[in-house]
Design a protein around this motif. Structure first.
Motif, PDB file in Angstrom:
ATOM      1  N   PHE A 134      37.257  61.925  23.043  1.00  0.00           N
ATOM      2  CA  PHE A 134      38.378  61.762  22.645  1.00  0.00           C
ATOM      3  C   PHE A 134      39.311  62.291  23.758  1.00  0.00           C
ATOM      4  CE2 PHE A 134      42.196  63.604  21.334  1.00  0.00           C
ATOM      5  CZ  PHE A 134      43.691  63.019  20.548  1.00  0.00           C
ATOM      6  N   ILE A 135      39.892  61.258  24.143  1.00  0.00           N
ATOM      7  CA  ILE A 135      41.176  61.412  25.337  1.00  0.00           C
ATOM      8  C   ILE A 135      42.385  61.861  25.527  1.00  0.00           C
ATOM      9  CG2 ILE A 135      41.998  59.944  27.426  1.00  0.00           C
ATOM     10  CD1 ILE A 135      39.564  58.191  26.826  1.00  0.00           C
ATOM     11  N   ASP A 136      42.529  63.071  25.768  1.00  0.00           N
ATOM     12  CA  ASP A 136      44.262  63.721  25.875  1.00  0.00           C
ATOM     13  C   ASP A 136      45.090  62.462  26.389  1.00  0.00           C
ATOM     14  OD1 ASP A 136      46.275  64.778  26.101  1.00  0.00           O
ATOM     15  OD2 ASP A 136      46.182  66.621  27.171  1.00  0.00           O
ATOM     16  N   THR A 137      46.005  62.167  26.341  1.00  0.00           N
ATOM     17  CA  THR A 137      47.013  60.900  26.395  1.00  0.00           C
ATOM     18  C   THR A 137      47.878  61.559  27.102  1.00  0.00           C
ATOM     19  OG1 THR A 137      47.811  60.591  24.138  1.00  0.00           O
ATOM     20  CG2 THR A 137      45.958  59.653  24.628  1.00  0.00           C
ATOM     21  N   HIS A 138      48.109  63.050  26.850  1.00  0.00           N
ATOM     22  CA  HIS A 138      49.709  63.218  27.736  1.00  0.00           C
ATOM     23  C   HIS A 138      49.749  62.911  29.123  1.00  0.00           C
ATOM     24  CE1 HIS A 138      52.505  66.162  28.724  1.00  0.00           C
ATOM     25  NE2 HIS A 138      51.982  66.161  30.645  1.00  0.00           N
ATOM     26  N   PRO A 139      51.277  62.323  29.601  1.00  0.00           N
ATOM     27  CA  PRO A 139      52.620  63.214  28.706  1.00  0.00           C
ATOM     28  C   PRO A 139      52.885  61.936  27.535  1.00  0.00           C
ATOM     29  CG  PRO A 139      53.121  61.288  30.663  1.00  0.00           C
ATOM     30  CD  PRO A 139      51.321  61.358  30.600  1.00  0.00           C
ATOM     31  N   THR A 140      51.460  60.989  26.711  1.00  0.00           N
ATOM     32  CA  THR A 140      52.566  60.251  25.722  1.00  0.00           C
ATOM     33  C   THR A 140      51.776  61.236  24.852  1.00  0.00           C
ATOM     34  OG1 THR A 140      51.754  58.036  26.660  1.00  0.00           O
ATOM     35  CG2 THR A 140      51.595  58.674  23.699  1.00  0.00           C
ATOM     36  N   SER A 141      52.085  62.333  23.757  1.00  0.00           N
ATOM     37  CA  SER A 141      51.941  63.313  22.968  1.00  0.00           C
ATOM     38  C   SER A 141      50.767  62.207  21.075  1.00  0.00           C
ATOM     39  CB  SER A 141      53.508  63.851  22.104  1.00  0.00           C
ATOM     40  OG  SER A 141      52.348  64.514  20.959  1.00  0.00           O
ATOM     41  N   THR A 142      50.068  62.700  20.991  1.00  0.00           N
ATOM     42  CA  THR A 142      49.467  61.891  19.976  1.00  0.00           C
ATOM     43  C   THR A 142      49.081  63.120  18.702  1.00  0.00           C
ATOM     44  OG1 THR A 142      47.870  61.190  21.444  1.00  0.00           O
ATOM     45  CG2 THR A 142      46.878  61.698  18.588  1.00  0.00           C
ATOM     46  N   THR A 143      49.799  62.514  17.383  1.00  0.00           N
ATOM     47  CA  THR A 143      49.850  63.814  16.866  1.00  0.00           C
ATOM     48  C   THR A 143      49.045  63.280  15.687  1.00  0.00           C
ATOM     49  OG1 THR A 143      52.750  62.996  16.369  1.00  0.00           O
ATOM     50  CG2 THR A 143      52.001  63.312  14.101  1.00  0.00           C
ATOM     51  N   LEU A 144      48.503  63.863  14.742  1.00  0.00           N
ATOM     52  CA  LEU A 144      47.523  64.525  14.212  1.00  0.00           C
ATOM     53  C   LEU A 144      48.053  65.385  13.356  1.00  0.00           C
ATOM     54  CD1 LEU A 144      44.661  65.025  16.977  1.00  0.00           C
ATOM     55  CD2 LEU A 144      45.401  62.737  16.221  1.00  0.00           C
ATOM     56  N   GLY A 145      48.496  64.379  12.341  1.00  0.00           N
ATOM     57  CA  GLY A 145      49.171  65.407  11.131  1.00  0.00           C
ATOM     58  C   GLY A 145      50.452  65.797  11.429  1.00  0.00           C
ATOM     59  N   GLN A 146      51.518  65.713   9.276  1.00  0.00           N
ATOM     60  CA  GLN A 146      52.999  65.617  10.238  1.00  0.00           C
ATOM     61  C   GLN A 146      53.871  65.961   8.818  1.00  0.00           C
ATOM     62  OE1 GLN A 146      55.344  62.637  12.116  1.00  0.00           O
ATOM     63  NE2 GLN A 146      53.671  61.039  11.859  1.00  0.00           N
ATOM     64  N   VAL A 147      54.198  66.927   8.808  1.00  0.00           N
ATOM     65  CA  VAL A 147      55.289  66.761   7.695  1.00  0.00           C
ATOM     66  C   VAL A 147      56.643  65.972   8.418  1.00  0.00           C
ATOM     67  CG1 VAL A 147      56.860  68.363   5.615  1.00  0.00           C
ATOM     68  CG2 VAL A 147      54.153  68.514   6.567  1.00  0.00           C
ATOM     69  N   HIS A 148      57.007  65.405   6.969  1.00  0.00           N
ATOM     70  CA  HIS A 148      58.062  64.120   7.749  1.00  0.00           C
ATOM     71  C   HIS A 148      59.085  64.526   6.396  1.00  0.00           C
ATOM     72  CE1 HIS A 148      59.800  61.457  10.417  1.00  0.00           C
ATOM     73  NE2 HIS A 148      59.229  61.196  10.307  1.00  0.00           N
ATOM     74  N   GLN A 149      60.912  63.798   6.722  1.00  0.00           N
ATOM     75  CA  GLN A 149      61.367  63.803   5.800  1.00  0.00           C
ATOM     76  C   GLN A 149      61.945  63.027   4.970  1.00  0.00           C
ATOM     77  OE1 GLN A 149      64.885  67.388   7.428  1.00  0.00           O
ATOM     78  NE2 GLN A 149      63.975  66.156   9.538  1.00  0.00           N
ATOM     79  N   HIS A 150      62.252  62.311   3.714  1.00  0.00           N
ATOM     80  CA  HIS A 150      62.683  61.868   2.761  1.00  0.00           C
ATOM     81  C   HIS A 150      64.359  61.968   2.821  1.00  0.00           C
ATOM     82  CE1 HIS A 150      63.394  58.688   0.002  1.00  0.00           C
ATOM     83  NE2 HIS A 150      63.232  59.217  -0.538  1.00  0.00           N
ATOM     84  N   GLY A 151      64.943  60.998   3.555  1.00  0.00           N
ATOM     85  CA  GLY A 151      66.605  61.229   3.171  1.00  0.00           C
ATOM     86  C   GLY A 151      67.000  62.338   4.213  1.00  0.00           C
ATOM     87  N   GLY A 152      66.640  62.346   5.678  1.00  0.00           N
ATOM     88  CA  GLY A 152      66.608  63.092   5.913  1.00  0.00           C
ATOM     89  C   GLY A 152      67.716  63.345   7.058  1.00  0.00           C
ATOM     90  N   PRO A 153      68.392  63.777   8.179  1.00  0.00           N
ATOM     91  CA  PRO A 153      68.820  63.698   9.670  1.00  0.00           C
ATOM     92  C   PRO A 153      68.508  62.499  10.591  1.00  0.00           C
ATOM     93  CG  PRO A 153      68.174  65.289   9.999  1.00  0.00           C
ATOM     94  CD  PRO A 153      67.323  65.448   8.869  1.00  0.00           C
ATOM     95  N   THR A 154      69.747  61.366  10.774  1.00  0.00           N
ATOM     96  CA  THR A 154      68.716  60.123  11.933  1.00  0.00           C
ATOM     97  C   THR A 154      69.355  61.062  13.396  1.00  0.00           C
ATOM     98  OG1 THR A 154      70.630  58.839  11.267  1.00  0.00           O
ATOM     99  CG2 THR A 154      68.190  59.035   9.830  1.00  0.00           C
TER     100      THR A 154
END
Length: 322
Positions: A134-154
């Motif tokens: 596995f390669i660290d892609t910094h400064p690009t961030s690799t997200t491995l799981g997230q809690v997102h919003q439905h109908g949230g701010p933009t």
């Protein structure tokens, strides 16, 4: 002869009781499987995980996802998930409303259903393993799981349209981080500040399962996160500043602002491989964690099934109170 018949009936009855108990205690993900919905979208069904299914609302190539049966390598049960993201793996919505290819992103990611309401305590857990290369892609961030919003701010990020999540578990600069998005501003011009909390070294996550769990307590206005059962994060603030319609969990591999890494690495992104298992949710951390760590099929447990009434064993061992 009648005594023998009665004895056989009793043995048959006890055998049926044991079978019933075993069916109730079958590892939950062993009864899951892949599917395509009416629109041809690829998904994964799970039972007793707190989710009905996980769906890829975009698209993916054959190499991007595998559902593997191998109980010797799974975190629990028989199955686990393999995600692979290569250079150029970007997709978009069917209606043209969003394209990762046009917004400096790459991903293969599943969204869960049902969504969760913004009330009380919402907890999530999953097991994660990185490949040995596995390669660290910094400064690009690799997200491995997230809690997102439905109908949230933009708003905007990096000059592009942005729909910020609440929580991301991000791999960069050698570590996995709990990234809380502290949002402010207005609902249509949100200011998004990431607050990072270090969870675990990426090197220590290669070829070994790491158990990640966290709770968003909307009632008591706090957030907590654990890694391998050890508490790593305690934030005594409300998870939200704007109230969305609902939240939902996503997992896979998601890379944002890939041009940052490409600028330093001959214009290409590396291949990343990540494994997931036991993706779950519940209304308490106890419910989420015990679903994963409870080993109901140890040798001693099977011995007890043979030596005691199965109904007593079920009552003694199955966590009904969770």
């Amino acid at each position: 002869m009648s005594v023998l018949k009665d004895h056989n009936k009793i043995r048959s009855y006890l055998g049926m009781k044991k079978l019933l108990i075993l069916l109730l205690l079958v590892p939950t993900l062993a009864m899951s499987g892949t599917f395509k919905n009416d629109e041809g979208k690829f998904g994964l069904k799970t039972k007793k995980s707190g989710f009905k299914f996980h769906l890829n609302f975009m698209d993916h190539n054959d190499h991007n996802f595998q559902y593997i049966k191998d109980k010797t390598k799974a975190r629990a049960g028989k199955y686990f998930q393999r995600f692979e993201l290569r250079d150029g793996d970007c997709f978009g919505d069917d209606d043209g409303g969003w394209s990762d290819c046009d917004t400096d992103r790459e991903r293969v990611e599943f969204s869960t259903r049902p969504r969760q309401p913004i009330k009380k305590n919402q907890c999530y857990g999953y097991s994660l393993m990185l490949s040995k290369d596995f390669i660290d892609t910094h400064p690009t961030s690799t997200t491995l799981g997230q809690v997102h919003q439905h109908g949230g701010p933009t708003g905007t990020a990096g000059g592009l349209a942005s729909f910020p999540p609440l929580i991301q578990t991000d791999a960069h600069e050698g570590y996995l981080y709990f990234n809380w998005h502290e949002l402010s501003g207005s609902a249509t011009n949100v200011i998004d500040e990431s607050i990072y909390y270090k969870l675990k070294s990426l090197e220590d996550m290669k070829e070994v399962w790491t158990d990640i769990s966290f709770c968003l307590d909307f009632k008591n206005k706090r957030m907590d996160a654990w890694v391998d059962g050890i508490k790593k994060v305690e934030i005594l603030k409300s998870p939200i500043f704007f109230k969305p319609k609902a939240i939902y969990f996503k997992h896979g591999i998601y890379r944002s602002f890939i041009s940052k890494y490409k600028a330093r690495n001959n214009g290409k992104m590396p291949t990343q491989v990540v494994f997931y298992d036991e993706v779950r949710r519940g209304k308490s951390i106890k419910k989420v964690v015990e679903m994963v760590t409870k080993n109901l099929f140890s040798g001693s447990f099977m011995d007890m099934l043979d030596s005691k009434d199965p109904l007593i064993i079920l009552a003694d061992n199955f966590p009904w109170s969770m």
